[in-house]
Design an enzyme around this catalytic site. Structure first.
Site, PDB file in Angstrom:
ATOM      1  N   GLU A  69      43.643  19.117  78.172  1.00 31.22           N
ATOM      2  CA  GLU A  69      42.268  19.097  78.683  1.00 31.22           C
ATOM      3  C   GLU A  69      41.803  20.523  78.881  1.00 31.22           C
ATOM      4  OE1 GLU A  69      40.009  18.055  82.874  1.00 31.22           O
ATOM      5  OE2 GLU A  69      41.530  16.654  82.168  1.00 31.22           O
ATOM      6  N   GLU A  74      33.502  22.834  85.391  1.00 29.01           N
ATOM      7  CA  GLU A  74      33.446  21.764  86.377  1.00 29.01           C
ATOM      8  C   GLU A  74      32.814  22.362  87.619  1.00 29.01           C
ATOM      9  OE1 GLU A  74      36.499  18.362  86.627  1.00 29.01           O
ATOM     10  OE2 GLU A  74      37.685  20.191  86.405  1.00 29.01           O
TER      11      GLU A  74
END
Length: 200
Positions: A69, A74
């Site tokens: 990932e 974020e």
């Protein structure tokens, strides 16, 4: 209404008659993937309490986290503090996620520009066979050494194609959204992927 509702079920996904919020996620799985290159995303995120916007990629082979990932962006609460993150994850010996994380308090961006949330910003990933570099508005937030991102079985999930995901989650790491004003907007101007043409 929750189409999967089952009265008395212990699973929160089934035990609720209706959703209090709706959100969205889009991805290019099965439509577009790439290995190495440069990704640029120009977007304006909502920094309201309770929101968790992200720009990320996942490898096309193996289950998470063995597929790898990459969190180009974020935004969520870390110990209650609004934070911008730039991360990569792969599998450790127990098949849990092993992280190379950068966590920058959002207050650092607000000190430089109190109008930051009202503006568009550019997130960029440079991905080669040897490293992943993650930038926000030309500032390097994290550099991941890909000689260290090897799963226990010897597979390096960052030496395979990845697909792109854009989403705005609500609640969870974003914090309690109950006092936030909705609707919310996560505006994406563009997503661009550049790769070298080996024929030139």
């Amino acid at each position: 209404p929750n189409p999967g509702f089952e009265s008395g079920d212990a699973d929160w996904k089934k035990s609720r008659k209706q959703a209090d919020y709706t959100s969205s996620s889009i991805n290019t799985r099965g439509k577009f993937d790439f290995q190495y290159g440069l990704v640029e995303v120009r977007a304006k995120i909502d920094t309201t309490l309770g929101l968790w916007p992200a720009i990320w990629t996942l490898g096309i082979k193996n289950p998470w986290p063995s597929n790898g990932e990459i969190d180009i962006m974020e935004y969520y609460r870390v110990k209650g503090e609004a934070t911008i993150l730039a991360n990569a994850a792969w599998a450790d010996e127990s098949k849990r996620a092993k992280w190379d994380e950068a966590k920058v308090p959002f207050s650092e961006f607000l000190k430089l520009d109190p109008y930051w949330p009202a503006k568009f910003h550019v997130w960029r990933m440079e991905w080669t066979e040897g490293f992943i570099k993650l930038y926000l508005d030309e500032e390097l937030l994290n550099e991941v050494d890909l000689t260290e991102t090897i799963n226990p079985d010897g597979f390096n999930p960052f030496h395979q194609p990845h697909y792109i995901l854009l989403n705005l989650a609500i609640g969870g790491n974003g914090g309690d959204p109950s006092a936030s004003v909705f609707p919310s907007e996560y505006l994406v101007d563009y997503v661009r992927v550049y790769q070298k043409n080996e024929n030139y």
